[in-house]
Design a protein around this motif. Structure first.
Motif, short mmCIF file in Angstrom:
data_model
loop_
_atom_site.label_atom_id
_atom_site.label_comp_id
_atom_site.label_asym_id
_atom_site.label_seq_id
_atom_site.Cartn_x
_atom_site.Cartn_y
_atom_site.Cartn_z
N THR B 109 -7.31 -8.76 14.93
CA THR B 109 -7.51 -7.41 14.28
C THR B 109 -7.07 -6.58 15.37
O THR B 109 -7.38 -6.30 16.45
CB THR B 109 -9.12 -7.24 13.93
OG1 THR B 109 -9.58 -8.48 13.31
CG2 THR B 109 -9.41 -5.94 13.34
N LEU B 110 -6.10 -5.42 14.98
CA LEU B 110 -5.57 -4.67 15.61
C LEU B 110 -5.94 -3.09 15.05
O LEU B 110 -5.41 -2.89 13.97
CB LEU B 110 -4.07 -4.70 15.58
CG LEU B 110 -3.63 -6.01 16.45
CD1 LEU B 110 -3.76 -7.16 15.65
CD2 LEU B 110 -1.85 -5.75 16.80
N ASP B 111 -6.54 -2.29 15.56
CA ASP B 111 -6.66 -1.00 15.49
C ASP B 111 -5.94 -0.06 16.31
O ASP B 111 -6.18 -0.17 17.39
CB ASP B 111 -8.19 -0.50 15.74
CG ASP B 111 -9.21 -1.21 14.76
OD1 ASP B 111 -8.71 -1.64 13.80
OD2 ASP B 111 -10.31 -1.31 15.30
N LEU B 124 -7.16 -0.76 19.95
CA LEU B 124 -8.34 -1.79 20.43
C LEU B 124 -7.69 -3.07 19.57
O LEU B 124 -7.32 -3.05 18.37
CB LEU B 124 -9.54 -1.37 19.60
CG LEU B 124 -10.37 -0.58 20.41
CD1 LEU B 124 -11.46 0.03 19.45
CD2 LEU B 124 -10.85 -0.75 21.64
N ARG B 125 -7.56 -4.17 20.08
CA ARG B 125 -7.13 -5.37 19.81
C ARG B 125 -8.28 -6.62 19.86
O ARG B 125 -8.66 -7.02 21.04
CB ARG B 125 -5.66 -5.92 20.22
CG ARG B 125 -5.20 -4.80 20.11
CD ARG B 125 -3.49 -4.87 20.27
NE ARG B 125 -2.73 -3.92 20.31
CZ ARG B 125 -1.37 -3.87 20.01
NH1 ARG B 125 -0.70 -5.08 20.04
NH2 ARG B 125 -0.52 -3.05 20.16
N ARG B 494 -5.49 -8.36 10.67
CA ARG B 494 -6.11 -6.99 10.12
C ARG B 494 -5.33 -6.08 10.78
O ARG B 494 -5.66 -5.80 12.09
CB ARG B 494 -7.58 -6.93 10.07
CG ARG B 494 -8.24 -5.85 9.19
CD ARG B 494 -9.74 -6.01 9.25
NE ARG B 494 -10.19 -7.09 8.56
CZ ARG B 494 -10.13 -7.02 7.14
NH1 ARG B 494 -9.71 -6.00 6.57
NH2 ARG B 494 -10.65 -8.21 6.48
#
Lengths: 502, 502
Positions: B109-111, B124-125, B494
């Motif tokens: 998941t990468l934000d 954030l990852r 994601r």
């Protein structure tokens, strides 16, 4: 009768009325209501739960000023911080509304029948469902974001789990206001009252934790209390999952290259971070590893000495801080701070201690969390010295590296060292900000949490309150909507092993 | 010195050599090797782990005949069943190779950073990583599929967790053979020997369970032993997750409509299912709810009376069965079975008892699992009577409904009742088949497992051995490959909240 009375930590004077602890009869009614609400709420459409979460968020925002003022009185935290915390709390509720609507969290999985297999494979369809009513222990240090309508509650409500919130003794007035507001919204949404309730007092909370109608619990607080509650949950005749966020030392490692490049900025960031919220963040950097000969002692002493005293959340935390500082004074050297603070209320001044990596390795007690504006500088000689000390430090929510692109220390090795003992690894930042997003992890190895497998902040916090159920050869009409052939909710689903987007 | 000696349950005669229990020095070496192997194995490429799993599967298949023969000698289970179990075990290893390659299990998941947010959001990852070395307790009843290279081991190896397998005392020879085979494959693949090891004897296993280098445990066995081990894991200074599959009664409900439509077939299916493997399946239907006046008693008695005695896995299970049957004889009425079985070894004949739903509601002990070829028919008057009895039955791995499309009982209500207390809900089938696939759940509420949140069979069993780590503002080069911008492993990820397929 036990009374729960809020106190202004700035003055020690009572705030508002005293609240009676929940009686056994009241608790029985609350548990019965939660259990009665559970099946229909768990089966509700995603739009119902998303609608509830957004309505709760809106109501918080509408009352932001009043909530922040009340919260500030009971916690001693600044008004601006609490106004921001209302926004964090409503934002968190809205994130979970999005998570519910997106639907991946259900992990809907459909394996078609394979009649020709040996043995023949039946039609199997798996989805995650609510565990049932959840008990949430509100934290002292985030009277909104980790309390009655905080992240544990938001994530549980999102997946269809009714919530019974244990109100923290430090902010009973704010909690009562938030609960009233929430109960009104639940009624307005046409949902059963048992979807959210609250208990006051430790006896009622412990009884609830042991009640068979409670199926899981969330907690944010001290290692001592968290361990006691974890043991109670684990020793039930039917043990339940207990997701506790306990103590965390949050080591921060600064390499010689980083000191050379930006030592002064690191001093500023460190002192700002460990004194933020009077040092009462779960992610406070409790250990700052600096290379021996760092030359930052004077700057540190000046910054810490200039930091003003501030009120702690309550008198109990003040007493524990005094004990912690006394223990540190015996084991390490005070570098700066510890000036007298006002005598009334529960004020404290920041302190920084200094010790060596070898001391930490020999006596890991030096590296245990002291809640409040205290931190320890750990001086290391080289990578080996640093590694030995780090390996003796307990699990943490976070670990931070201050490094340079062309660092003289091997980054891969540093990352491996810290990633093994923390849930979040930061680069060139400070751990006291915890963004609420899809990729966040606010969790980590013991004692930072009771279950390193999960997070209490961010979208995936919802997984804590769910269990899988598989339906075998079920008629389409009796399946949950998530698993029907027609996919009426438009979910991402795994079909015969292949992830398919709607 | 404790010796572990296999026995042929058909004769009571020893099989093969006696094996010495693991000594403290040997255990220390095994734990050190597992801990040493953990970081590099956890960081290995997916193709390395998938390659290991497929090589193990191939080696099992190549040795299927010899393994089945040895297993049959030590367990008394038929050769054909054990040949099938080799295939189940290798198939399980291959499923997890596919799971590793597909990569969704990593939940990458990468934000992206949002510098304009208040406060600014960092990059954030998040990814799931191995918890570390896992202790796996082999089961008696599936000497291959739930043993040294069984589902717990396969799922742990898949995600990069070294495994220490506790060999079951009932099949030490088969376990030693499988371990040798596995160790050879591990060496051939160029992996460290600590990736898989085995311990013999209860003392060594309990010491390992309490060792800080062991980070999680899996278990399949009795409620009594499972509870003891769960308590040991939970009471460590640093508690670890313990995924135990314990006792399960597996209620099966037959409606009046189903009796009318296919009563005789239901009798046949039921007797086949509860006597399969001498009644030693975790999913054996232990309770058959029949409507009063079902008229199937004679057919049941005839089928059970005609069933031949068969050997139980070991003498301890035979003793426990005798105790369970004695208790049932006092609390319920024997409908059929219980004929004399051969005196040598540990043979048993099937039995069926009959009682009423009201009796089950008043005395749930009647509805507790007795391991072996024993089951209880529970006669109910109407839906209310059935519901009250079901609510007093403990959690199960499975619950089965035999119903008709135009059933006279309300299906939604029946499904709600059973889905609340089981991990798998079957329609018009028998629970003793457990397909290994993506959608399977082999789990359920206490006491069927210690954690209803997970499964021990099927693709998602891998989640038990993982924890999330989030990297904040990390340089691309130090990130795990799963989280790098270029997505070198081609994972589903994601991105900013949106699931994106490779």
């Amino acid at each position: 009768m036990t009374l729960i009375q809020g106190t202004d930590p700035r003055t020690g004077e009572p705030v508002g009325e005293a609240y009676a602890a929940t009686t056994p009869d009241e608790l029985e009614a609350l548990l019965a209501a939660a259990a009665a609400a559970a099946p229909s709420y768990a089966a509700s459409e995603p739009c119902v739960r998303a609608g509830l979460l957004r309505a709760l968020a809106d109501r918080l925002d509408e009352n932001a000023v009043a909530l922040a003022e009340l919260g500030s009185l009971e916690s001693g935290l600044p008004l601006g911080r609490l106004t921001g915390e209302v926004g964090r709390t409503s934002g968190q509720l809205r994130l979970f509304a999005t998570v519910v609507e997106e639907g991946s969290y259900l992990e809907a999985t459909l394996d078609p029948a394979v009649p020709t297999a040996t043995p023949p494979r039946p039609d199997l369809r798996r989805v995650l469902v609510s565990l049932g009513p959840v008990l949430v222990f509100g934290a002292s240090n985030f009277p909104l974001a980790f309390s009655v309508l905080g992240g544990d509650t938001a994530s549980a409500l999102a997946c269809g789990s009714p919530v019974l919130a244990k109100v923290h003794d430090s902010h009973p007035g704010l909690s009562a206001t938030v609960l009233d507001l929430a109960a009104t919204v639940v009624a307005e949404q046409g949902l059963p009252a048992g979807v959210i309730g609250a208990v006051r007092g430790n006896d009622a909370a412990l009884t609830a934790l042991r009640d068979p109608r409670i199926k899981a619990a969330g907690f944010t607080g001290s290692t001592h209390v968290g361990r006691m509650l974890f043991d109670a949950a684990s020793s039930r005749p039917d043990p339940i999952p207990f997701f506790g966020e306990l103590g965390s030392i949050n080591p921060t490692i600064v390499t010689p290259s980083a000191v050379a490049a930006r030592g002064a900025a690191i001093v500023d960031g460190y002192v700002d971070s460990f004194t933020l919220g009077t040092g009462q963040f779960c992610t406070k950097p409790g250990l700052l590893f600096l290379p021996r000969g760092h030359g930052l002692a004077d700057a540190l002493a000046a910054r810490v000495g200039a930091a003003a005293p501030a009120p702690l959340l309550n008198a109990r935390i003040r007493t524990a801080l005094d004990d912690g500082v006394a223990a540190l004074s015996a084991a390490a050297t005070r570098l700066a701070g510890g000036e007298d603070a006002p005598a009334e209320g529960s004020w404290a001044s920041p302190s920084v201690f200094v010790t060596s990596a070898a001391t930490v390795a020999a006596d890991p007690a030096v590296a245990e969390e002291v809640f409040g504006p205290v931190s320890v500088v750990v001086e290391y000689d080289d990578l080996d010295d640093l590694a030995v000390a780090l390996r003796s430090v307990e699990g943490s929510l976070t670990a931070t590296l201050h490094v340079e692109d062309d660092d003289s220390l091997p980054l891969d090795e540093l990352v491996g060292l810290v990633a093994a003992r923390a849930g979040r690894v930061l680069f060139n930042g400070w751990p006291t900000g915890v963004a609420v997003s899809w990729a966040q992890t606010h969790g980590g190895p013991w004692p930072s949490t009771t279950s390193a497998q999960h997070t209490s902040v961010g979208a995936t916090a919802i997984r804590r309150w769910l269990r899988p159920v598989t339906f075998q050869d079920a008629p389409d009409a009796v399946l949950p909507a998530s698993l029907r052939d027609a996919n009426p909710w438009g979910l991402p689903r795994r079909l015969d092993g292949v992830l398919v987007l709607p």
